[in-house]
Scaffold this motif. Structure first.
Motif, mmCIF file in Angstrom:
data_model
loop_
_atom_site.group_PDB
_atom_site.id
_atom_site.type_symbol
_atom_site.label_atom_id
_atom_site.label_comp_id
_atom_site.label_asym_id
_atom_site.label_seq_id
_atom_site.Cartn_x
_atom_site.Cartn_y
_atom_site.Cartn_z
ATOM 1 N N ALA A 188 8.293 -4.742 3.696
ATOM 2 C CA ALA A 188 7.962 -3.805 3.511
ATOM 3 C C ALA A 188 8.410 -3.539 1.642
ATOM 4 O O ALA A 188 9.153 -2.435 1.064
ATOM 5 C CB ALA A 188 8.543 -2.428 4.020
ATOM 6 N N GLY A 189 7.946 -4.752 0.946
ATOM 7 C CA GLY A 189 8.907 -5.370 -0.135
ATOM 8 C C GLY A 189 7.445 -4.816 -0.904
ATOM 9 O O GLY A 189 6.876 -3.721 -1.222
ATOM 10 N N GLY A 190 7.294 -5.766 -2.245
ATOM 11 C CA GLY A 190 6.531 -4.253 -3.296
ATOM 12 C C GLY A 190 4.909 -4.568 -2.932
ATOM 13 O O GLY A 190 3.735 -3.728 -3.137
ATOM 14 N N ALA A 195 0.953 -2.022 1.525
ATOM 15 C CA ALA A 195 -0.238 -1.596 2.851
ATOM 16 C C ALA A 195 0.013 -0.363 3.845
ATOM 17 O O ALA A 195 -1.251 -0.587 4.184
ATOM 18 C CB ALA A 195 0.018 -3.283 3.369
ATOM 19 N N ILE A 196 1.688 -0.216 3.737
ATOM 20 C CA ILE A 196 1.404 1.064 4.593
ATOM 21 C C ILE A 196 0.776 2.515 3.659
ATOM 22 O O ILE A 196 -0.060 2.554 4.614
ATOM 23 C CB ILE A 196 3.491 1.633 4.772
ATOM 24 N N GLN A 197 0.779 2.168 2.507
ATOM 25 C CA GLN A 197 0.468 3.441 2.785
ATOM 26 C C GLN A 197 -1.028 3.204 2.477
ATOM 27 O O GLN A 197 -2.099 4.400 2.377
ATOM 28 C CB GLN A 197 0.577 3.462 0.695
ATOM 29 N N LEU A 198 -1.872 2.097 2.251
ATOM 30 C CA LEU A 198 -3.020 2.134 2.611
ATOM 31 C C LEU A 198 -3.718 2.573 4.041
ATOM 32 O O LEU A 198 -4.584 2.441 3.945
ATOM 33 C CB LEU A 198 -3.448 0.549 1.619
ATOM 34 N N LEU A 199 -2.449 1.537 4.972
ATOM 35 C CA LEU A 199 -3.141 1.741 5.955
ATOM 36 C C LEU A 199 -2.635 3.162 6.765
ATOM 37 O O LEU A 199 -4.043 3.672 7.365
ATOM 38 C CB LEU A 199 -2.076 1.327 7.092
ATOM 39 N N ARG A 200 -2.650 3.990 5.681
ATOM 40 C CA ARG A 200 -2.356 5.130 6.091
ATOM 41 C C ARG A 200 -3.405 6.194 5.114
ATOM 42 O O ARG A 200 -4.029 7.307 5.988
ATOM 43 C CB ARG A 200 -1.035 6.457 5.376
ATOM 44 N N ALA A 201 -3.775 5.773 4.436
ATOM 45 C CA ALA A 201 -4.788 6.404 3.683
ATOM 46 C C ALA A 201 -6.028 5.918 4.174
ATOM 47 O O ALA A 201 -7.118 6.653 4.502
ATOM 48 C CB ALA A 201 -5.070 5.531 2.274
ATOM 49 N N VAL A 210 8.791 -3.497 10.049
ATOM 50 C CA VAL A 210 10.289 -4.532 9.703
ATOM 51 C C VAL A 210 10.485 -4.638 8.643
ATOM 52 O O VAL A 210 10.505 -5.778 7.680
ATOM 53 C CB VAL A 210 9.599 -5.190 10.982
ATOM 54 N N ASP A 211 12.040 -4.891 8.064
ATOM 55 C CA ASP A 211 11.973 -5.620 7.098
ATOM 56 C C ASP A 211 13.811 -5.417 7.664
ATOM 57 O O ASP A 211 14.216 -4.690 8.292
ATOM 58 C CB ASP A 211 12.104 -4.249 6.101
ATOM 59 N N GLU A 214 18.313 -1.856 4.450
ATOM 60 C CA GLU A 214 17.443 -0.963 4.425
ATOM 61 C C GLU A 214 16.626 -0.253 3.703
ATOM 62 O O GLU A 214 16.014 0.889 3.836
ATOM 63 C CB GLU A 214 18.821 -0.137 4.661
ATOM 64 N N GLU A 215 16.639 -0.420 2.389
ATOM 65 C CA GLU A 215 16.473 -0.218 1.100
ATOM 66 C C GLU A 215 14.464 0.357 1.266
ATOM 67 O O GLU A 215 14.111 1.097 0.876
ATOM 68 C CB GLU A 215 16.830 -0.609 -0.122
ATOM 69 N N ALA A 216 14.633 -1.064 2.150
ATOM 70 C CA ALA A 216 13.013 -0.984 1.668
ATOM 71 C C ALA A 216 12.590 -0.273 2.986
ATOM 72 O O ALA A 216 10.873 0.003 2.900
ATOM 73 C CB ALA A 216 12.885 -3.059 2.663
ATOM 74 N N LEU A 217 13.049 -0.108 4.542
ATOM 75 C CA LEU A 217 12.900 1.113 5.149
ATOM 76 C C LEU A 217 12.711 2.036 4.885
ATOM 77 O O LEU A 217 11.682 3.132 5.399
ATOM 78 C CB LEU A 217 13.585 0.261 6.523
ATOM 79 N N GLU A 218 13.273 2.608 3.838
ATOM 80 C CA GLU A 218 13.645 4.109 3.198
ATOM 81 C C GLU A 218 12.354 3.821 2.647
ATOM 82 O O GLU A 218 11.739 4.777 2.548
ATOM 83 C CB GLU A 218 14.655 3.809 2.590
ATOM 84 N N LEU A 219 11.734 2.905 1.724
ATOM 85 C CA LEU A 219 10.562 2.737 0.991
ATOM 86 C C LEU A 219 9.331 2.871 2.066
ATOM 87 O O LEU A 219 8.302 3.611 1.756
ATOM 88 C CB LEU A 219 10.607 1.652 0.282
#
Ligand code: FEH
Ligand code: ZN
Ligand code: ZN
Length: 354
Positions: A188-190, A195-201, A210-211, A214-219
């Motif tokens: 869930a990096g750069g 990709a997560i935003q695109l899948l939701r949109a 999965v990452d 912890e900071e990447a999972l929060e993002l």
């Protein structure tokens, strides 16, 4: 000079001058564009893991000729254009479609330079990849066809979208995800957080991220993931259970042995494994084997100019936003080091004018 927007004679640039050596800042001549060329004053340039791969490449590993300026995620303003450069105007704010190909094959003619038929013959992959790129005050773009208008979109958003947005967009575009389907994003990096935003949109899929960080999972959660989890020995079983028998799609933005193995273990029959990350991991494709029947495996690379226009339109409509960490061009070494250590949240972006 285009419409009073002028260019200086010298401009700073982050130059790769020797393989395996850190890049160095130097003042370089600002070229005069000729023919179809367009000179862009750079407002922002994103830093990508692929830049690290270039920096770490052994002599001869890449076909690129040294020296060249790094930077393949670029946005800025047109300041001059050659006599044959049509469709550009004074002060146009643009994003640069970075995968420059031969410019003559059917793919390049369609704006799909990412899949140029002559890719294997070329001594470059695009801007900042064997050709002078945009980690600089100015970049010379070979043809207006590589420019996408960004209107009033911030360059610090438009620049990373040319890769961190375009690459996941192209990866997601190939998927068919119906209501109730599950998509797993590994990394869930750069790119992964976009990709997560695109899948939701763009799809009704439930999104699992999965990452290891912890900071990447929060993002990932802020980006719209329904479920986030750190990888462990039972992650595949947990995901198979929580997806009701497996995921219709796995998008692997890491591409390492463990992530490919996890992806193979999570897919349901006839699912799609989309390998975006260049981690160099290996997965044996065999029948019978570790992949369920009917699975499709794809290795998408970057995206087309048309898709970049669609990504920019999504961002201008407020439906897509890249998490960025800004750095002045003079702090590029620090930004690269932090990226290498996994200490960048989202995408690092260099701002030459700051
Ligand atoms: C660029 C050049 C070579 C390999 C991978 C890349 C990616 O960063 C493009 O999305
Ligand atoms: Zn990249
Ligand atoms: Zn081509």
């Amino acid at each position: 000079m285009v419409g009073g927007v002028s260019a200086p004679r010298k401009s700073p640039a982050l130059r790769l001058t020797a393989w395996g050596r850190p890049p160095s800042l130097a003042d370089v001549d600002v070229p005069d564009p000729g023919g179809t060329e367009v000179l862009v004053r750079v407002e922002a340039a994103g830093i990508c893991h692929s830049d690290l791969h270039v920096l770490d490449a052994a002599p001869g590993a890449l076909p690129y000729r040294l020296p060249f300026t790094l930077g393949h995620e670029i946005a800025g303003q047109v300041v001059a254009a050659g006599s044959a450069a049509t469709g550009v105007a004074d002060g146009d704010r643009v994003a640069v479609h970075g995968p420059w190909g031969c410019g003559e094959c059917r793919r390049c003619a369609a704006g799909e330079d990412n899949y140029c038929h002559r890719r294997a013959e070329l001594a470059f992959s695009g801007a900042g990849l064997g050709r002078d790129g945009g980690m600089a005050g100015h970049v010379l773009v070979p043809h207006p066809r590589h420019l996408v208008p960004i209107g009033d979109l911030a360059a610090s958003q438009a620049a990373p979208l040319t890769d961190a947005g375009l690459t996941p967009y192209h990866a997601v575009a190939g998927l068919t995800l119906a209501e109730g389907a599950a998509a797993v994003v590994i990394g869930a990096g750069g790119l992964g957080h976009v990709a997560i935003q695109l899948l939701r949109a763009l799809t009704p899929a439930r999104v699992f991220a999965v990452d290891v960080r912890e900071e990447a999972l929060e993002l990932a959660a802020r980006s719209g993931a329904h479920r986030t989890l750190r990888p462990g020995p039972d992650t595949a079983a947990v995901l198979r259970r929580e997806t009701g028998g497996g995921a219709e799609a796995v998008l692997d933005f890491v591409g390492s042995d463990p992530t490919l193995s996890l992806g193979a273990g999570v897919l349901r029959p006839a699912g799609s494994l989309v390998i975006v990350g260049s981690g160099g991991g290996k997965l044996t494709i065999a029948k019978p084997g570790v992949l369920p029947p009917g699975v499709s495996v794809s290795l998408p690379f970057w995206g087309s100019a048309r898709e970049l226009r669609e990504v920019i339109a999504l961002a201008r409509a407020g439906r897509l936003r890249v998490e960025t960490e800004p750095f002045p061009l003079t702090a590029a070494a620090d930004a690269f080091q932090r990226l290498r250590e996994g200490r960048i949240r989202g995408r690092a972006v260099l701002l030459p004018g700051s």
